[in-house]
Design a protein around this motif. Sequence first.
Motif, PDB file in Angstrom:
ATOM      1  N   ASP A 166       0.818  -1.217   0.000  1.00 12.48           N
ATOM      2  CA  ASP A 166       0.000   0.000   0.000  1.00 12.48           C
ATOM      3  C   ASP A 166       0.847   1.261   0.000  1.00 12.48           C
ATOM      4  N   VAL A 167       2.144   1.085   0.197  1.00 10.82           N
ATOM      5  CA  VAL A 167       3.032   2.236   0.211  1.00 10.82           C
ATOM      6  C   VAL A 167       3.792   2.263  -1.105  1.00 10.82           C
ATOM      7  N   THR A 171      11.570   3.005  -1.592  1.00  6.30           N
ATOM      8  CA  THR A 171      12.201   1.689  -1.640  1.00  6.30           C
ATOM      9  C   THR A 171      13.253   1.512  -0.550  1.00  6.30           C
ATOM     10  N   GLU A 172      14.111   2.531  -0.386  1.00  6.90           N
ATOM     11  CA  GLU A 172      15.182   2.404   0.616  1.00  6.90           C
ATOM     12  C   GLU A 172      14.601   2.308   2.010  1.00  6.90           C
ATOM     13  N   ALA A 173      13.601   3.133   2.275  1.00  4.94           N
ATOM     14  CA  ALA A 173      12.987   3.127   3.599  1.00  4.94           C
ATOM     15  C   ALA A 173      12.381   1.762   3.888  1.00  4.94           C
ATOM     16  N   PRO A 207       5.342  16.586   6.237  1.00  2.00           N
ATOM     17  CA  PRO A 207       4.039  15.979   6.495  1.00  2.00           C
ATOM     18  C   PRO A 207       3.428  15.377   5.232  1.00  2.00           C
ATOM     19  N   GLY A 208       2.676  14.320   5.411  1.00  2.00           N
ATOM     20  CA  GLY A 208       1.929  13.744   4.304  1.00  2.00           C
ATOM     21  C   GLY A 208       2.728  12.854   3.385  1.00  2.00           C
ATOM     22  N   THR A 209       3.990  12.546   3.754  1.00  2.14           N
ATOM     23  CA  THR A 209       4.802  11.737   2.859  1.00  2.14           C
ATOM     24  C   THR A 209       4.637  10.255   3.137  1.00  2.14           C
ATOM     25  N   GLY A 210       3.816   9.908   4.116  1.00  3.24           N
ATOM     26  CA  GLY A 210       3.535   8.493   4.330  1.00  3.24           C
ATOM     27  C   GLY A 210       4.261   7.880   5.513  1.00  3.24           C
ATOM     28  N   ILE A 343       2.317   6.444  -6.617  1.00  2.00           N
ATOM     29  CA  ILE A 343       1.342   6.822  -5.582  1.00  2.00           C
ATOM     30  C   ILE A 343      -0.020   7.086  -6.226  1.00  2.00           C
ATOM     31  N   LEU A 344      -0.008   7.801  -7.337  1.00  2.00           N
ATOM     32  CA  LEU A 344      -1.267   8.063  -8.041  1.00  2.00           C
ATOM     33  C   LEU A 344      -1.939   6.744  -8.399  1.00  2.00           C
TER      34      LEU A 344
END
Length: 621
Positions: A166-167, A171-173, A207-210, A343-344
């Motif tokens: 869902d994310v 990738t690195e994270a 903010p809002g980056t997931g 993301i879209l």
Amino acid sequence: MPTRINPWSLILVVILAYWLFTLLGGNNTRTSVSYTDFIAYVEEGKIARVVLQEGRITAYFKAPQRISVGNTTETTDRFTVVALPSGYTDLELIQLLRKNGVEITNRPPSIWGPLLYSLLPIAALIAFWWFFFMRAQGGAGQVMQFGQSRARQYGKERRVNTTFKDVAGHTEAKRELMEVVDFLKNPQKYITIGAEIPKGVLLVGPPGTGKTLLTRAVAGEAGVPFFSVSASEFMEMFVGVGASRVRTLFEEARRNAPAIIFIDELDSIGRKRGAGIGGGHDEREQTLNQILSEMDGFEKDTSVIVLAATNRPDILDPALLRPGRFDRQVVIGLPTLEERKEILQVHMRGKKFASDVDVHALARLTPQFSGADLKNLVNEAALQAARENASEISQAHFQAALDKIMLGLERGTLKLSEQEKRAVAYHEAGHAIAGEVLPYADKTEKVSIVPRGMALGVRWSKPEERILMSKEHLEDTLAMTLAGRAAEELFVGTITTGAANDFKQATSLAKQMVLDWGMGDHFKNVAWGSNTGPIFLGEEIAKKQDHSEETSRLIDADIRTILDRAYEKAKEVLSRHAEAVHRLAEELLESEIVQGERVREIIAQTQKPEAVAPTAFNPEA
Ligand code: ADP
Ligand code: ZN
């Protein structure tokens, strides 16, 4: 979620109950008659029955009667009389009643009425006190939590369904966090070999980056419960409440281990101690200390991992970042072009789209958008489609949603005078032409003079994906930004207030060029730090200026030079393409919106042949 009960409704219920009680207990009679009239009715033989009670008499007619009460008359079968004061017992009344054959019932005095009456002020007092105490405890929304389990003061989910799928992007994270997942799944593997287990991971990003989404995905992938709280919720009026909440939160998580605790907005309590306004706030400090000691108190085999999110790692207390605490940082940046596309696509899943929707183009048009912004864009487009009763979402719906998000709604009601409209048209034409002609500026998508949101006119640009910005690009961008005002000065004759926002943008960009990127004339290769971006007031005030007054003056001079140069450049290109500006402004006045393609056409048509390339015959060009 705590149940929301307004304390005033409690007081109201008490009053209502009392009123209802007296009404019922009082034989449901409101018609009240004087003692004299009552005696008269008895003597006339109209009364069938009376109920004697401490303080009052209720009398029943043989048949409903029309009687006068005060100034009005009403038909009733009963009425009440206020009895004579005790000590003035009318002994003759009984005789009179008996003589007239009236049935007499005696009722013991009601204890509830007087009791409630005397309790009412006390109840009101308790309600009042409760209200204020609870408010101090946890805000109006939690007023009625008194006595409830404290475990309800933070979000808890036993099973999380979010997964890494869902994310999009990051990738690195994800790779970093996979390790956390693995540990939560197989703690024994790590414990046996004696490996140190991470206790805290700091997710850093706007903010809002997931960040929340990623943490939930970690919990979902590992199949462990997820406890979440926003650090700002710890902040209470009473010292010690925050700390005790931290304690219960960690206790609960430990009892459910393996588990994940997520603390959002860590910076709101984790600020450097003694820094900034509100520094040394007792409550904040105690809460922070409690978090630190809870994390230190984890046994080697406690499989509780704390993930925290912040946008400002630089202002965090160093104690938080020491080994054994939040010693790992994962950067969650704004999405890149590819990531925006993904993301879209994630958020477009399960919705109906027309075939003309171009995800790549949308991703290109949204360079500064966060994941949350993109989600919002998809939703706005869907709303737009629903509003038009369309069966699928089309590119036009996306375009409308994008315009609405970036610029606010069109303001059709705003009426400009002809002169104002002209000024706006030239202003926007100035931006557009300069953007086209300056080689390193972003090209024009379209220009409009339909007022939207705060702006009277807009020029959309087609930004390119840039990680590094060249000095040439910055200079051309500045010139393009100032070209609106330049066009007003050159072609309208007066200058207007419409350029205020342009100046703000340009100044902040120039400031960054000098202070952050070493592009000032006097400061090649020096970065003083412009402190632009999300400003944390306290930190800035507390921070000592690390340059002298002389340096300050030079910095100001450099910023000014950069801006002046950009303005001159704008004026220069616009005078060179005056013909194009006039033509574009005219077309704008006529049709309100002009596409980028048309702008380029106008420039090509008005270009003087000698300006195309210098030749041997015309070395001046
Ligand atoms: P943060 O915690 O960083 O402020 P959130 O995790 O609350 O951001 O993100 C808000 C919403 O934005 C999410 O619920 C999700 O729908 C959407 N979102 C953000 N980033 C992504 C992403 N990389 N992939 C998919 N959706 C995302
Ligand atoms: Zn402008």
